[in-house]
Design an enzyme around this catalytic site. Structure first.
Site, short mmCIF file in Angstrom:
data_model
loop_
_atom_site.label_atom_id
_atom_site.label_comp_id
_atom_site.label_asym_id
_atom_site.label_seq_id
_atom_site.Cartn_x
_atom_site.Cartn_y
_atom_site.Cartn_z
N TYR A 59 0.87 -1.17 0.00
CA TYR A 59 0.00 0.00 0.00
C TYR A 59 0.91 1.23 0.00
CZ TYR A 59 -3.78 -3.15 1.53
OH TYR A 59 -4.70 -4.16 1.63
N PHE A 209 -14.16 -5.26 1.25
CA PHE A 209 -15.19 -4.63 0.41
C PHE A 209 -16.60 -4.88 0.94
CE2 PHE A 209 -11.99 -5.30 -3.22
CZ PHE A 209 -11.42 -4.06 -3.01
N PRO A 210 -16.90 -4.43 2.18
CA PRO A 210 -18.23 -4.69 2.75
C PRO A 210 -19.36 -4.03 1.98
CG PRO A 210 -16.97 -3.18 4.13
CD PRO A 210 -16.01 -3.71 3.11
N LEU A 211 -19.06 -3.06 1.10
CA LEU A 211 -20.10 -2.45 0.27
C LEU A 211 -19.79 -2.60 -1.21
CD1 LEU A 211 -21.14 0.86 2.08
CD2 LEU A 211 -22.51 -1.18 1.72
N GLY A 213 -19.75 -3.92 -5.02
CA GLY A 213 -20.51 -4.68 -6.00
C GLY A 213 -22.01 -4.65 -5.87
N PHE A 214 -22.56 -3.60 -5.26
CA PHE A 214 -24.01 -3.52 -5.10
C PHE A 214 -24.67 -2.95 -6.36
CE2 PHE A 214 -22.95 -4.40 -0.91
CZ PHE A 214 -24.08 -4.52 -0.10
N PRO A 216 -28.07 -0.89 -7.88
CA PRO A 216 -28.92 0.17 -7.29
C PRO A 216 -30.07 -0.39 -6.45
CG PRO A 216 -28.35 0.74 -9.53
CD PRO A 216 -27.84 -0.65 -9.31
#
Length: 289
Positions: A59, A209-211, A213-214, A216
């Site tokens: 990183y 990545f808890p959010l 690839g969502f 709408p």
């Protein structure tokens, strides 16, 4: 042990930790615009009770580890620093597989130097058989190399990242594995069975990545629950993960003190059964799509 903590090998950590990835510059490359603000986030995290920080020497590269050292060294006795190896950065900020045994040994040395440590608490070996997700392939040479570093006293515990259940099973025949770090959230639940199997054996699971690839529609469901609970969608996503299984450890990342405090507040968010049912439906709709 309460449901707010879990084991990482012989260390016990609070289940809501912090991921340092976003402290580097844009694209996780180069230094941050405001290094003082980055160090403030780290100090606030520890002051708020975070004792599990996830980092990596690629990183930046080297940036997040150096910031951690500058902000927190000498480290609190209860702080567990978890690092990841298996890749390197190109001059163009590209992510390049680097997981031959020789490269892994060099990366462990880099992490030790930049964190100013004599031994690393946990080292996650990221499989690069698949760049964007787990792919089958032998990890025996890599895991064997890390087991040798542990025997030499440079590593206390070994984990895996971006791996399949078979790779986890095979690695556990070589040495003790204390955690698995894979892509998982409300909408992407392909690791459900793996999480439950690891929980039975006291092995931590650390979703990233808890959010991510969502669609709408799925975001709408999440937002509706969040509005009813007077919370943010991110807080609801984190609270759902904490309830999903006792062995799940969270490492949400941010470069903002305000956002950090918002994320940490998810530990106090209680989701009623009707909210859980609605959130579970996100995965059902994703699999039907």
């Amino acid at each position: 042990m309460s449901n707010t903590t879990f084991s990482l090998g012989r260390r016990t950590v609070n289940r809501l930790g912090y991921g340092a990835m976003q402290l580097a510059g844009k694209g996780v490359f180069g230094p941050p615009k405001d290094p003082d603000a980055a160090r403030a986030v780290l100090r606030t995290a520890v002051a708020s009770g975070v004792n599990h920080i996830d980092t990596c020497d690629y990183y930046g590269p080297h940036v997040t580890n150096q910031l951690i050292r500058e902000a927190l060294h000498p480290y609190p006795r209860d702080l567990v620093l978890v690092t990841k190896i298996g890749a390197r950065r190109g001059d163009d900020a590209s992510w390049i597989p680097a997981f031959t045994p020789e490269e892994l040994v060099q990366q462990v040395q880099d992490n030790l130097r930049n964190l100013r440590l004599d031994v690393l608490d946990v080292v996650n070996m990221r499989s690069m058989h698949g760049i964007h997700g787990p792919a089958e392939g032998s990890l025996e040479p890599q895991v064997t190399a890390l087991a040798e570093l542990r025997r030499k006293g440079l590593i206390r515990h070994i984990g895996l990242s971006n791996v399949t259940p078979k790779q986890v099973e095979d690695a556990r025949k070589i040495c003790e594995i204390v955690c698995v770090q894979n892509f998982y959230n409300i909408a992407h639940r392909s690791d459900d069975a793996l999480i439950d199997n690891l929980a039975r054996d006291g092995i931590a699971y650390v979703p990233f990545f808890p959010l991510g690839g969502f669609t709408p529609l799925q975001s709408s469901t999440l937002s509706d629950v969040a509005k009813r609970r007077h919370a943010t969608p991110m807080q609801v996503a984190l609270a759902w993960l904490l309830r999903r299984a006792p062995n799940i450890l969270l490492i949400p990342g941010t470069s903002s003190v305000a956002h950090l405090k918002e994320n940490l507040a998810a530990a106090e968010l209680k989701l009623p059964d009707d909210a859980i049912k609605a959130l579970d439906g996100i995965a059902a709709s994703a699999s039907a799509a």
